[in-house]
Design an enzyme around this catalytic site. Structure first.
Site, PDB file in Angstrom:
ATOM      1  N   THR A 135     -22.628 101.658   6.353  1.00 38.59           N
ATOM      2  CA  THR A 135     -22.082 102.714   6.035  1.00 38.59           C
ATOM      3  C   THR A 135     -22.003 103.159   7.510  1.00 38.59           C
ATOM      4  O   THR A 135     -22.680 102.058   9.016  1.00 38.59           O
ATOM      5  CB  THR A 135     -22.950 103.744   6.118  1.00 38.59           C
ATOM      6  OG1 THR A 135     -22.699 104.972   5.778  1.00 38.59           O
ATOM      7  CG2 THR A 135     -24.703 103.693   6.355  1.00 38.59           C
ATOM      8  N   TYR A 179     -32.556 107.137   5.778  1.00 41.28           N
ATOM      9  CA  TYR A 179     -31.362 106.083   5.521  1.00 41.28           C
ATOM     10  C   TYR A 179     -30.312 105.558   6.063  1.00 41.28           C
ATOM     11  O   TYR A 179     -29.762 104.600   6.280  1.00 41.28           O
ATOM     12  CB  TYR A 179     -30.287 107.464   4.610  1.00 41.28           C
ATOM     13  CG  TYR A 179     -28.688 106.660   4.039  1.00 41.28           C
ATOM     14  CD1 TYR A 179     -29.070 106.042   3.284  1.00 41.28           C
ATOM     15  CD2 TYR A 179     -28.006 106.785   4.626  1.00 41.28           C
ATOM     16  CE1 TYR A 179     -27.482 106.125   2.919  1.00 41.28           C
ATOM     17  CE2 TYR A 179     -26.424 106.258   4.553  1.00 41.28           C
ATOM     18  CZ  TYR A 179     -25.771 105.908   3.097  1.00 41.28           C
ATOM     19  OH  TYR A 179     -25.654 106.049   2.554  1.00 41.28           O
TER      20      TYR A 179
END
Length: 355
Positions: A135, A179
């Site tokens: 990501t 995250y």
């Protein structure tokens, strides 16, 4: 040299991206194993969410074998690794907000889960190509150190980053959120397994992926959530000004990038994968686009900025263009049109699952 692909394992294959990968290879005559524990609703704490939607959809393909399993269980992964030629690892905990409330589960799924997949490949002693979903959040808050220009309806990077963020952009000494940390740990494990054990492995640092069969919420899958909320006349919360910009990539373009690497293009390592500087949208611009396509005015309310939110993120996809001979082909105008049409066709489903 083009690599031969026979059987494909897709972890998280019951999810949005994974189901598109599975369908792509099934339609091309490959045997596909879809491996998923169908836990997305629980991970996101969204009890209304239908985690079986794409799982059920894939049931129509005889060449797809659906296996309920968990990437946190190494034994289960080893059991499905026989006769596999390639792995597309899409299983993940996908929301920043969920990582803040439950960082341990976030780590176990994203970091340990990825390590288990890599270890299962290593133990198989087979020549298996691997591509994993990372990501843009691995770059952390350093993104916000770049000067930005405020324009009508959007922010933009200063000219020196007009192409976007390159893979060499600093990732250390900056706020990531749990995250971002778990995905970065997974990203580094992918690189190390390629270097130390000789796996052919790539980590795709992805920007905003969107398309049909995405069941989005405001903190993950914002393009589809804005579309669904507008059509169903539900409130939309924008955190910040709405001028924040992301490069956006239609899901079929992402699958094409996966396939290019798995078939032998490019070297092991990290690749930024997104719409790049040509395919970008601000939140406001998306809402204007959806309003025109639906003839419905979004019900928007504004709130404070969220921690570590990036005002602008655009991927520099030069490396992927050069090594993978790949580039995005579906412009946001066309991709959003397709997304709106799909949501409208499935309005009753969304009415049911969102209440």
């Amino acid at each position: 040299m083009e690599l031969s692909l026979g059987s494909i394992l897709v972890t998280g294959g019951g999810g949005f991206v994974g189901s598109h990968v599975a369908e792509f290879y099934a339609l091309r005559g490959h045997n596909v194993i879809v491996f998923d524990n169908l836990s997305r609703a629980k991970l996101l704490n969204k009890q209304w969410m239908d985690s079986s939607y794409n799982w059920t959809y894939l049931g129509k393909y005889s060449s797809i074998r659906r296996v309920k399993g968990d990437v946190r269980n190494l034994n289960q992964l080893e059991a499905v690794m026989e006769d596999v030629d390639a792995v597309v690892h899409t299983a993940a905990q996908t929301a920043v907000t969920s990582s803040l409330s439950d960082p341990i589960t976030d780590f176990e799924v994203n970091a340990l889960g990825t390590l288990n997949v890599l270890e299962a490949i290593r133990r198989s002693k087979r020549d298996i190509s691997f591509v994993g979903c990372s990501t843009n959040k691995v770059y952390g808050s350093n993104i916000n150190s770049i000067s930005i220009v405020e324009m009508n309806g959007r922010y933009a990077f200063a000219p020196e980053y007009s192409k976007g963020i390159p893979e060499e952009f600093p990732i250390d000494h900056c706020q990531h959120t749990p995250y971002g940390c778990s995905k970065l740990a997974a990203d580094i494990y992918i690189q190390d397994y390629a270097q130390i054990y000789g796996l052919r492995a790539a980590s795709f640092r992805m920007s905003c992926i969107y398309g049909e069969r995405q069941i989005g919420v405001e903190d993950q899958g914002w393009l589809v959530w804005f579309t669904v909320a507008t059509i169903l006349e539900k409130p939309i919360t924008i955190y910040g000004t709405g001028k924040q910009v992301r490069d956006v990539l239609y899901v079929s373009d992402l699958v094409a990038a996966f396939d290019s690497f798995l078939r032998g293009n490019g070297r092991s390592g990290v690749f930024n994968i997104g719409g790049g500087s040509e395919f970008t949208l601000s939140l406001i611009e998306l809402l204007e686009m959806v309003e025109k396509l639906t003839n419905k005015k979004p019900l928007v309310r504004f709130s404070d900025w969220r921690p570590s939110d990036q005002k602008v993120y655009i991927s520099d996809i030069s490396k992927a263009r050069e090594q993978l001979s790949w580039k995005p082909s579906i412009a946001p105008s066309e991709g959003v049109r397709r997304l709106v049409a799909w949501v409208q066709e499935n309005k009753e489903f969304f009415l049911k699952v969102t209440g």
